[in-house]
Design a protein around this motif. Sequence first.
Motif, PDB file in Angstrom:
ATOM      1  N   VAL A   1       0.894  -1.273  -0.105  1.00  0.00           N
ATOM      2  CA  VAL A   1      -0.081   0.012  -0.119  1.00  0.00           C
ATOM      3  C   VAL A   1       0.744   1.168  -0.019  1.00  0.00           C
ATOM      4  O   VAL A   1       2.042   1.143   0.447  1.00  0.00           O
ATOM      5  N   GLU A   2       0.387   2.308  -0.318  1.00  0.00           N
ATOM      6  CA  GLU A   2       1.112   3.658  -0.371  1.00  0.00           C
ATOM      7  C   GLU A   2       0.212   4.867  -0.300  1.00  0.00           C
ATOM      8  O   GLU A   2      -0.846   4.704  -0.715  1.00  0.00           O
ATOM      9  N   ASN A   3       0.701   5.893   0.042  1.00  0.00           N
ATOM     10  CA  ASN A   3       0.037   7.201   0.286  1.00  0.00           C
ATOM     11  C   ASN A   3      -1.332   7.112   1.101  1.00  0.00           C
ATOM     12  O   ASN A   3      -2.228   7.602   0.730  1.00  0.00           O
ATOM     13  N   CYS A   4      -0.982   6.505   2.184  1.00  0.00           N
ATOM     14  CA  CYS A   4      -2.299   6.126   2.955  1.00  0.00           C
ATOM     15  C   CYS A   4      -2.575   7.413   3.925  1.00  0.00           C
ATOM     16  O   CYS A   4      -3.465   7.536   4.420  1.00  0.00           O
ATOM     17  N   TYR A   5      -1.457   8.312   4.047  1.00  0.00           N
ATOM     18  CA  TYR A   5      -1.401   9.415   5.028  1.00  0.00           C
ATOM     19  C   TYR A   5      -1.607  10.762   4.280  1.00  0.00           C
ATOM     20  O   TYR A   5      -0.889  11.763   4.695  1.00  0.00           O
TER      21      TYR A   5
END
Length: 387
Positions: A88-92
């Motif tokens: 996953v990426e760019n969750c924040y």
Amino acid sequence: MIVTGVIALLSWVVTLLYFFFLSYILGELLFFSLIGLAFGKILFPFVLLSYLDSVIYLKRLKKNHFTVPIKRSYYNNDLRLLPRTAYVENCYAKDSIIAAVLSLFAYALVLGIDYYIFIVWWMEYDEGRGKAGFELLMIPELIFLVSAVLFFRQFNKKKYLDEVDIPDGRKVRVSIIEAVEIILAFLVASLILTYLMNELTRYMYLSHNSSYERQLSSFKENAKMTVLSENLHDGVWDAEITCSPEGGNLSPHLYFDPVDGADHYVVYMVDESITGSSRLCWLATDIHENELLTGDNLTIHADDPEYQYIGPDPDSSYDHICTIYVYALKGNPDCDISDLKAGENVIDGMILYYDDLNVIERGGFNHLTRFGNVISYGFVSGEYGTH
């Protein structure tokens, strides 16, 4: 974090003890505790935030499915070497939106404080000098607007990624804790600047109205009212105003310019020849006409408790300088001058103006005494003596 926190806590304890219980023995200790207080209170929040940043970083690694090792040296500080169970990426990315909102909130907070100070000085104190400081403060505070724009731009997932994502050429966005640290640093700097500008404005205000750089010669040069007396000829007072055997102890004739907006006038006559003090000859604190006749103290004001007169008492050793000050007042000053008695040594006319008659309110905003009760003032001065 622990060290700075303990220093801040102990400093608060010592300060409270000083102010409430042990002020008579803790004077020296307070001096050192204030140093520790400043050190602890300034550093502790930033060290605490750094600790929280580390905690959140590790938790986000786990939420991004990384296997966090016991020591970062095991993976050479390179996220690509860490095993992970899912991708996953760019969750924040929402951190950037939150940071932009916090930056705008900080800007609104400091701007509100500035407006409050500006309104107090401009409206309540009738002092335009606060405006200059306000305009200067507007410039550095624009950093909050700039940072808000930069934070908002980092929401773009195509150009930015989280610090817990594997680097791929995109820029790393500022984490929420790092953003808070930046905003907090700007906020502290802005508040300090606001305080310093307010103190500078206060100094300018007091320099103009009260306690700084006061000189009797400058005070007289700034007099605006014309004050005349028929008992003054070629710079010499008539003998009839003195309490000598040759005189009649008659209060002098006095004429002065009427002043628009004046509620009443105060007449203050002092012998300024006495080194280090002034002898009070005449004090009339509730005058509503702009002309007084010779000998009013024995006629229409004979029974007026707010009208005191004891004429100058010349001797043969030297000539004296006697000055009559007239002050036009908006209203009753926030002071008590009932202890001033004719015939006694008192303060000079300048000090009476600054410390008593010109005072509208003692205290008020920032414990600052408000001035401006005297609309205008003037004086007439002359010699008297026996030769």
